[in-house]
Enzyme design. Structure first.
Site, PDB file in Angstrom:
ATOM      1  N   ASP A   1      50.577  38.748  48.234  1.00  0.00           N
ATOM      2  CA  ASP A   1      51.106  40.045  47.796  1.00  0.00           C
ATOM      3  C   ASP A   1      50.770  41.145  48.814  1.00  0.00           C
ATOM      4  O   ASP A   1      49.608  41.285  49.217  1.00  0.00           O
ATOM      5  CB  ASP A   1      50.514  40.429  46.434  1.00  0.00           C
ATOM      6  CG  ASP A   1      50.982  39.495  45.323  1.00  0.00           C
ATOM      7  OD1 ASP A   1      51.601  38.458  45.630  1.00  0.00           O
ATOM      8  OD2 ASP A   1      50.718  39.805  44.148  1.00  0.00           O
TER       9      ASP A   1
ATOM     10  N   ASP B   1      45.523  42.057  53.058  1.00  0.00           N
ATOM     11  CA  ASP B   1      45.478  43.524  52.960  1.00  0.00           C
ATOM     12  C   ASP B   1      44.429  44.031  51.979  1.00  0.00           C
ATOM     13  O   ASP B   1      44.177  45.228  51.914  1.00  0.00           O
ATOM     14  CB  ASP B   1      46.847  44.064  52.501  1.00  0.00           C
ATOM     15  CG  ASP B   1      47.107  43.762  51.041  1.00  0.00           C
ATOM     16  OD1 ASP B   1      47.152  42.565  50.682  1.00  0.00           O
ATOM     17  OD2 ASP B   1      47.211  44.706  50.241  1.00  0.00           O
TER      18      ASP B   1
ATOM     19  N   SER C   1      46.676  32.942  47.255  1.00  0.00           N
ATOM     20  CA  SER C   1      47.109  34.124  46.521  1.00  0.00           C
ATOM     21  C   SER C   1      46.351  34.302  45.212  1.00  0.00           C
ATOM     22  O   SER C   1      46.167  33.345  44.461  1.00  0.00           O
ATOM     23  CB  SER C   1      48.613  34.006  46.228  1.00  0.00           C
ATOM     24  OG  SER C   1      49.015  35.033  45.361  1.00  0.00           O
ATOM     25  N   GLY C   2      45.958  35.540  44.949  1.00  0.00           N
ATOM     26  CA  GLY C   2      45.399  35.883  43.638  1.00  0.00           C
ATOM     27  C   GLY C   2      46.510  36.052  42.601  1.00  0.00           C
ATOM     28  O   GLY C   2      46.245  36.357  41.449  1.00  0.00           O
TER      29      GLY C   2
ATOM     30  N   ARG D   1      45.213  41.874  32.815  1.00  0.00           N
ATOM     31  CA  ARG D   1      46.645  41.988  33.101  1.00  0.00           C
ATOM     32  C   ARG D   1      47.409  40.769  32.562  1.00  0.00           C
ATOM     33  O   ARG D   1      48.492  40.910  32.012  1.00  0.00           O
ATOM     34  CB  ARG D   1      46.882  42.170  34.599  1.00  0.00           C
ATOM     35  CG  ARG D   1      46.462  43.556  35.044  1.00  0.00           C
ATOM     36  CD  ARG D   1      46.872  43.874  36.453  1.00  0.00           C
ATOM     37  NE  ARG D   1      45.917  43.364  37.426  1.00  0.00           N
ATOM     38  CZ  ARG D   1      45.943  43.693  38.714  1.00  0.00           C
ATOM     39  NH1 ARG D   1      46.870  44.495  39.168  1.00  0.00           N
ATOM     40  NH2 ARG D   1      45.053  43.218  39.534  1.00  0.00           N
TER      41      ARG D   1
ATOM     42  N   GLU E   1      53.812  43.252  44.931  1.00  0.00           N
ATOM     43  CA  GLU E   1      52.700  42.719  44.150  1.00  0.00           C
ATOM     44  C   GLU E   1      53.343  41.989  42.968  1.00  0.00           C
ATOM     45  O   GLU E   1      54.045  42.613  42.155  1.00  0.00           O
ATOM     46  CB  GLU E   1      51.806  43.858  43.630  1.00  0.00           C
ATOM     47  CG  GLU E   1      51.072  44.634  44.717  1.00  0.00           C
ATOM     48  CD  GLU E   1      49.872  43.871  45.287  1.00  0.00           C
ATOM     49  OE1 GLU E   1      49.203  43.133  44.526  1.00  0.00           O
ATOM     50  OE2 GLU E   1      49.615  44.003  46.507  1.00  0.00           O
TER      51      GLU E   1
ATOM     52  N   LYS F   1      39.129  32.101  47.768  1.00  0.00           N
ATOM     53  CA  LYS F   1      39.924  32.087  49.003  1.00  0.00           C
ATOM     54  C   LYS F   1      39.073  31.616  50.178  1.00  0.00           C
ATOM     55  O   LYS F   1      39.528  30.825  51.006  1.00  0.00           O
ATOM     56  CB  LYS F   1      40.484  33.490  49.293  1.00  0.00           C
ATOM     57  CG  LYS F   1      41.631  33.901  48.379  1.00  0.00           C
ATOM     58  CD  LYS F   1      42.183  35.258  48.797  1.00  0.00           C
ATOM     59  CE  LYS F   1      43.368  35.667  47.933  1.00  0.00           C
ATOM     60  NZ  LYS F   1      44.135  36.789  48.516  1.00  0.00           N
TER      61      LYS F   1
ATOM     62  N   ASP G   1      47.023  35.892  52.715  1.00  0.00           N
ATOM     63  CA  ASP G   1      47.194  36.468  51.395  1.00  0.00           C
ATOM     64  C   ASP G   1      48.708  36.564  51.159  1.00  0.00           C
ATOM     65  O   ASP G   1      49.491  36.543  52.111  1.00  0.00           O
ATOM     66  CB  ASP G   1      46.543  37.863  51.402  1.00  0.00           C
ATOM     67  CG  ASP G   1      46.881  38.662  50.164  1.00  0.00           C
ATOM     68  OD1 ASP G   1      46.712  38.126  49.057  1.00  0.00           O
ATOM     69  OD2 ASP G   1      47.329  39.821  50.313  1.00  0.00           O
TER      70      ASP G   1
HETATM   71 MG   LIG Z   1      47.425  41.429  48.915  1.00  0.00          MG
END
Ligand SMILES: [Mg+2]
Length: 305
Positions: free
Chosen positions: A94, A250, A181-182, A137, A101, A227, A92
């Site tokens: 962030d 995380d 990554s998101g 967002r 982030e 992912k 991941d």
């Molecule tokens: Mg993260």
């Protein structure tokens, strides 16, 4: 099953008091281990080897043991045979490879931190799923001039302590590595380049004819499901058995890739993620992943030369 249990201190050393607590309270009393051998990996990390019939049951005993008093060390249990077989690492980004982030960095850049934080809170309360919160967002980012956005944000990114060392060592060991990554692709590509990773996947923000963000994303959303799919895709491309893959992250949207690979490490994660992840690491350096793979300080120094 031949099993390894690794203890990693959150501080500079593991005291004899801690090692006694592990051997007497955890191994002998709670896991009913009658015989074991052990090995010091570093002043901060120690291995124990023994046979056990039910690894999952032992893992849940360890989670209870570790969380009961907020102990200042992590305990990781895994089958000995597959410990150093790792061929693929997916990370991941962030709050894992980097401290920040990215959506918050963009919000600060555009001075809309309050609005973004409000959506983050709703997402954390379970009112929005990942795709909804991403869409909301991203919609707030509509109109931001994208001309200098990514270059300015690259300056702000701080790579997490130990990440450069970990990725250098893994590269030396011939491990394929990816950032999943998101967040957004320009920064994921940047992190890939900085760390010498093999792949970067993230979301793409739409841009209008005036080079302003149009408030949408383009293409497949990289979320928790994606992912896990990407882990399988990359493994397939390299002929790697997914059992030899490790996922590190995380967030809740990292749990599925952790389950899809053979092993997963929750890095300073939220309690729910720690509860469900195969292993947890709560130290201040991601280099400590090398202890989980069984390398001693001496071996790590060799890998980093
Ligand atoms: Mg993260």
């Amino acid at each position: 099953m031949s099993t390894t249990l690794t203890v990693i201190s959150h501080f500079h050393t593991l005291s004899q008091v801690v090692l006694d607590e592990i051997t007497h309270t955890l191994l002998i009393d709670q896991l009913s281990i009658e015989s074991y051998t052990d090995k010091r990996l570093s002043p901060r990390a120690h291995d124990f080897y023994f046979d056990i019939s039910d690894l999952n049951k032992a893992r849940s005993t360890i989670k209870t043991f570790s969380s009961s008093t907020g102990r200042p060390y992590d305990i990781i249990i895994q089958p000995s045979a597959t410990r150093q077989n790792k061929k693929l690492f997916v990370f991941d980004m962030d709050s894992t490879l980097i401290y920040q982030e990215v959506i918050e960095l963009i919000a600060a850049y555009a001075d809309i931190e309050d609005k973004v934080a409000e959506i983050t809170t709703r997402a954390m309360n379970g009112e929005l799923d990942f795709n909804q919160s991403l869409a909301e967002r991203v919609a707030l980012l509509k109109g931001i001039d994208a001309t200098n956005l990514w270059e300015e944000l690259k300056e702000k990114i701080v790579i997490t302590k130990g990440v450069r060392e970990l990725t250098k060592a893994l590269k030396r060991l011939g491990v394929t590595m990816a950032v999943l990554s998101g967040g957004f692709i320009p920064l994921a590509e940047y992190v890939k380049g900085e760390l010498g990773l093999d792949y970067a996947y993230a979301n793409t923000l739409g841009v209008d004819e005036h080079k302003r963000l149009d408030g949408t994303t383009i293409g497949t959303i990289v979320n928790g499901d994606r992912k896990a799919e990407l882990l399988l895709e990359i493994a397939g491309k390299h002929g790697i058995d997914p059992k030899d893959a490790v996922a590190v992250g995380d967030g809740a949207n990292d749990l599925k890739m952790m389950r899809t690979g053979g092993f997963g490490i929750a890095w300073n994660a939220k309690p729910k993620v720690q509860l469900e992840a195969p292993a947890c690491l709560n130290t201040d350096s991601l280099q400590d992943v090398l202890y989980i793979l069984g390398y001693t300080d001496e071996e790590i120094n060799q890998l980093l030369k």
